[in-house]
Design an enzyme around this catalytic site. Structure first.
Site, PDB file in Angstrom:
ATOM      1  N   LYS A 174       4.339  12.010 -17.452  1.00  0.00           N
ATOM      2  CA  LYS A 174       3.497  12.506 -16.180  1.00  0.00           C
ATOM      3  C   LYS A 174       4.736  12.316 -14.925  1.00  0.00           C
ATOM      4  CE  LYS A 174       0.928  12.556 -12.860  1.00  0.00           C
ATOM      5  NZ  LYS A 174       1.661  13.401 -12.016  1.00  0.00           N
ATOM      6  N   GLU A 177       4.214  15.113  -8.939  1.00  0.00           N
ATOM      7  CA  GLU A 177       3.998  16.302  -8.852  1.00  0.00           C
ATOM      8  C   GLU A 177       5.111  16.953  -7.702  1.00  0.00           C
ATOM      9  OE1 GLU A 177       1.807  14.096  -8.749  1.00  0.00           O
ATOM     10  OE2 GLU A 177       0.126  14.462  -7.077  1.00  0.00           O
ATOM     11  N   THR A 230      -3.337   3.440  -6.717  1.00  0.00           N
ATOM     12  CA  THR A 230      -3.716   4.100  -7.913  1.00  0.00           C
ATOM     13  C   THR A 230      -3.399   3.326  -9.169  1.00  0.00           C
ATOM     14  OG1 THR A 230      -2.374   6.012  -6.773  1.00  0.00           O
ATOM     15  CG2 THR A 230      -2.478   6.227  -9.100  1.00  0.00           C
ATOM     16  N   GLY A 231      -2.708   2.062  -9.021  1.00  0.00           N
ATOM     17  CA  GLY A 231      -2.453   1.132 -10.099  1.00  0.00           C
ATOM     18  C   GLY A 231      -3.829   0.594 -10.740  1.00  0.00           C
ATOM     19  N   GLU A 248       3.936  -1.179 -12.582  1.00  0.00           N
ATOM     20  CA  GLU A 248       5.003  -1.462 -11.364  1.00  0.00           C
ATOM     21  C   GLU A 248       4.757  -0.884 -10.039  1.00  0.00           C
ATOM     22  OE1 GLU A 248       8.025  -3.109 -11.698  1.00  0.00           O
ATOM     23  OE2 GLU A 248       8.051  -3.256 -14.057  1.00  0.00           O
ATOM     24  N   CYS A 282      10.672   0.757  -3.756  1.00  0.00           N
ATOM     25  CA  CYS A 282       9.584  -0.113  -4.218  1.00  0.00           C
ATOM     26  C   CYS A 282      10.145  -1.558  -3.667  1.00  0.00           C
ATOM     27  CB  CYS A 282       9.019  -0.303  -5.576  1.00  0.00           C
ATOM     28  SG  CYS A 282      10.653  -0.474  -6.601  1.00  0.00           S
ATOM     29  N   GLU A 381       2.852  -1.647   3.089  1.00  0.00           N
ATOM     30  CA  GLU A 381       4.087  -1.036   2.490  1.00  0.00           C
ATOM     31  C   GLU A 381       4.143   0.125   3.480  1.00  0.00           C
ATOM     32  OE1 GLU A 381       4.092   0.555  -1.494  1.00  0.00           O
ATOM     33  OE2 GLU A 381       6.145  -0.109  -1.507  1.00  0.00           O
TER      34      GLU A 381
HETATM   35  P1  NAD Z   1       1.124   7.129  -6.349  1.00  0.00           P
HETATM   36  O1  NAD Z   1       0.577   5.938  -6.791  1.00  0.00           O
HETATM   37  O2  NAD Z   1       0.720   7.878  -5.365  1.00  0.00           O
HETATM   38  O3  NAD Z   1       1.629   7.965  -7.570  1.00  0.00           O
HETATM   39  C1  NAD Z   1       2.203   7.594  -8.669  1.00  0.00           C
HETATM   40  C2  NAD Z   1       2.008   8.576  -9.758  1.00  0.00           C
HETATM   41  O4  NAD Z   1       0.836   8.453 -10.274  1.00  0.00           O
HETATM   42  C3  NAD Z   1       2.256   9.987  -9.691  1.00  0.00           C
HETATM   43  O5  NAD Z   1       2.620  10.618 -10.563  1.00  0.00           O
HETATM   44  C4  NAD Z   1       0.997  10.526  -9.623  1.00  0.00           C
HETATM   45  O6  NAD Z   1       0.795  12.136  -9.675  1.00  0.00           O
HETATM   46  C5  NAD Z   1      -0.141   9.518 -10.377  1.00  0.00           C
HETATM   47  N1  NAD Z   1      -1.384   9.379 -10.107  1.00  0.00           N
HETATM   48  C6  NAD Z   1      -1.905   9.691  -8.742  1.00  0.00           C
HETATM   49  N2  NAD Z   1      -3.229   9.548  -9.077  1.00  0.00           N
HETATM   50  C7  NAD Z   1      -3.397   9.080 -10.305  1.00  0.00           C
HETATM   51  C8  NAD Z   1      -4.623   8.807 -11.238  1.00  0.00           C
HETATM   52  N3  NAD Z   1      -5.982   8.688 -10.491  1.00  0.00           N
HETATM   53  N4  NAD Z   1      -4.424   8.352 -12.514  1.00  0.00           N
HETATM   54  C9  NAD Z   1      -3.096   8.382 -12.872  1.00  0.00           C
HETATM   55  N5  NAD Z   1      -1.902   8.610 -12.327  1.00  0.00           N
HETATM   56  C10 NAD Z   1      -2.255   9.063 -11.017  1.00  0.00           C
HETATM   57  O7  NAD Z   1       2.886   6.617  -5.826  1.00  0.00           O
HETATM   58  P2  NAD Z   1       4.089   7.443  -5.330  1.00  0.00           P
HETATM   59  O8  NAD Z   1       3.584   7.654  -3.782  1.00  0.00           O
HETATM   60  O9  NAD Z   1       4.467   8.453  -6.254  1.00  0.00           O
HETATM   61  O10 NAD Z   1       4.808   6.362  -5.104  1.00  0.00           O
HETATM   62  C11 NAD Z   1       5.184   5.407  -4.574  1.00  0.00           C
HETATM   63  C12 NAD Z   1       4.731   4.111  -4.680  1.00  0.00           C
HETATM   64  O11 NAD Z   1       5.190   3.645  -5.879  1.00  0.00           O
HETATM   65  C13 NAD Z   1       5.041   3.046  -3.801  1.00  0.00           C
HETATM   66  O12 NAD Z   1       3.929   2.131  -3.589  1.00  0.00           O
HETATM   67  C14 NAD Z   1       6.264   2.156  -4.370  1.00  0.00           C
HETATM   68  O13 NAD Z   1       6.518   1.004  -3.909  1.00  0.00           O
HETATM   69  C15 NAD Z   1       5.853   2.180  -5.814  1.00  0.00           C
HETATM   70  N6  NAD Z   1       6.999   2.315  -6.726  1.00  0.00           N
HETATM   71  C16 NAD Z   1       7.015   1.233  -7.414  1.00  0.00           C
HETATM   72  C17 NAD Z   1       8.058   1.015  -8.259  1.00  0.00           C
HETATM   73  C18 NAD Z   1       8.356  -0.048  -9.248  1.00  0.00           C
HETATM   74  O14 NAD Z   1       9.083  -0.203 -10.070  1.00  0.00           O
HETATM   75  N7  NAD Z   1       7.700  -1.201  -8.949  1.00  0.00           N
HETATM   76  C19 NAD Z   1       9.032   2.075  -8.380  1.00  0.00           C
HETATM   77  C20 NAD Z   1       8.777   3.155  -7.521  1.00  0.00           C
HETATM   78  C21 NAD Z   1       7.915   3.276  -6.677  1.00  0.00           C
END
Ligand code: NAD
Length: 484
Positions: A174, A177, A230-231, A248, A282, A381
């Protein structure tokens, strides 16, 4: 308007008109394309197709080295299309073209690395007794779900998908968006190369489609890359079905600069660590911890470099591009306003209007100083080009400051004294530590992941192959001559 289809069960699938989402170019604010917001039926179809494909004789018969060869071919295909795909990533994410090009090369490297590893995922034998051969075999887990964030779409898709296909799984990606374009490009390549259901791409809003995927009882592993909040939701959903997760998550990583640091490298390292992808990384070096005695000189030089940075559209390939979208722009602008109100801005702090790109989401690279480690801007962050500065007088203070957030993704240490550098590296709570560099050129081969709330598990390197395998012990008794 170009409509980007999903790829489900070997077919190109569109949602109906009411379920389309705009994909915007952050440099111009213009809509580039539209994607489908998948519904429950799409998700169920994809998971069913993945199950059928994973259990098929056709997929089982593909040999490990053939899966590897396939991924190596994809790496070559990506390199052959590097110009086209770099532009796609640049338009989609807004990052400077040369950074997008580096991402494309990293994606090729992931497919190449895991392609080469596919026939080297070895089990073990364990001595039990004469007449028993005990084998530990590593089998694919089954259906792996890959939830990708918007900041490094092709790299993050490639790093887990390559490891999952190399080990023989059926993958469902996935994409975020906001940035689905390069994952769609990868889908087009897979379409002709693997049986239907082995690689699928679903698009749509995370809290709907993402959550349908991650809470489905018939999946076998989730690799989630994104925010901590979200994690946590993903992990709760996975717990309901006892599905393993690799998480991650975010960071607030420190660059710790001692007075005896190689200053030129440290200045460049600290600068690049926070402006890469406009700080939307990140592992961004979001906190500078500088030894008090070096503060004045170091900060003066850093300020000059910040002021000289050029900000503009991704295609112009300057030092820094725009933020991703209006949501990010408003969020970070409000943090900058707070910093201005508190009088803690050293450099930058303003939004930027670029002639001809007035609807892009530009801000100045910013340095903040004069707050303690408990301040929200020291803890949160920010996910933009905002560096927060702290000072220390002793090594122990530096370590305490480095460890003073909920995160633990990476850390940079800058010192010519290797005793100090190694000691600090041993005390810093971070999954990756860099001494006198920051990032080690991307490090496809190096385990990557977080301590504390920065995540669970590791991606990259050989170790990540274990995420996508499960262990089976097979004990075989065989008859020995002349024994009853
Ligand atoms: P996000 O958590 O908003 O979204 C990440 C993904 O999760 C997107 O595809 C989103 O559509 C999906 N998502 C959203 N709600 C969900 C749910 N309830 N269930 C399942 N999936 C869902 O994060 P973001 O804004 O896209 O990315 C930024 C974040 O990602 C920052 O915190 C950044 O540090 C982190 N990040 C971490 C790494 C790493 O390798 N550690 C790499 C890149 C980004």
């Amino acid at each position: 308007m170009k409509k980007i289809p999903m790829f489900i069960n070997g077919e190109w699938v569109h949602a109906d008109e009411e379920r389309l989402i705009d994909v915007t170019n952050p440099s111009t604010g213009e809509v580039l394309a539209q994607i489908s917001n998948a519904n429950e039926t799409h998700v169920n179809e994809a998971i069913h197709a993945a199950r059928v494909a994973f259990e098929s004789e056709e997929w089982r018969r593909v040999k490990a080295h053939e899966r590897g060869q396939l991924l190596i071919e994809l790496a070559q295909y990506i390199r052959n299309h590097a110009d086209e795909w770099s532009l796609l990533e640049c338009l989609d994410v807004g990052k400077p073209l040369s950074q997008a090009r580096a991402d494309i090369e990293s994606a090729a490297r992931y497919f190449e690395f895991y392609g080469g590893a596919a026939d080297k995922v070895m089990g073990d034998t364990i001595p039990i007794e004469d007449g028993i051969l005990n084998a530990v075999v590593l089998e694919p887990v089954g259906i792996t779900v890959h939830i990708v964030p918007w900041n490094y779409p092709i790299q993050i898709t490639a790093r887990s998908v390559a490891a999952a296909i190399a080990t023989g799984n059926a993958v469902i990606v996935k994409s975020a968006e906001d940035t689905p374009l390069t994952t769609h490009a990868i889908s087009k390549w897979f379409a002709d190369k693997v049986p239907a259901g082995i690689f699928q791409h679903i698009t749509g809003l995370g809290n709907k489609v993402g959550s349908l995927l991650t809470s489905h009882p018939d999946i076998n592993h989730i690799t989630f890359t994104g925010s901590v909040s979200t994690g946590k939701a993903v992990m709760k959903a996975a717990a309901e079905n006892v599905v393993p997760v690799t998480l991650e998550l975010g960071g607030k990583s420190p660059n710790i600069v001692f007075a005896d640091a190689p200053m030129e490298q440290a200045l460049e390292g600290v600068l690049r660590a926070i402006i890469q992808n406009a700080g939307q990384t990140c592992s961004a070096g979001a906190r500078l911890l500088i030894e008090e005695s070096a503060k004045e000189t170091f900060l003066a030089q850093l300020e000059e470099r910040f002021k000289a940075l050029k900000v503009g559209p991704g295609e112009a390939d300057l030092d820094m591009g725009p933020l991703l979208n209006e949501r990010q722009f408003l969020k970070i602008s409000s943090r900058l306003q707070q910093a201005k109100d508190e009088g803690i801005v050293v450099v930058g702090g303003e939004t930027v209007i670029i002639e001809g790109y007035e609807n892009g989401y530009y801000i100045q690279p910013t340095i903040l100083a004069g707050i303690d480690e408990h301040h929200v801007l020291a803890q949160e962050e920010i996910f933009g080009p905002v560096l927060t500065v702290f000072t220390f007088e002793t090594v122990e203070q530096a370590i305490a400051l480095a460890n003073s957030t909920q995160y633990g993704l990476v850390a940079g240490i800058w010192s010519k004294d290797l005793d100090t550098a190694h000691y600090v590296a041993s005390r810093v709570q971070a999954g990756q530590v860099f001494i006198n560099n920051y990032g080690a050129a991307g490090g496809i081969q190096m385990p990557f992941g977080g301590y504390k709330k920065s995540g669970i598990g590791r991606e990259k390197g050989f170790v990540a192959l274990r995420n996508y395998t499960q262990m089976k012990n097979i004990a075989i008794r065989y008859a020995l001559p002349n024994r009853t």
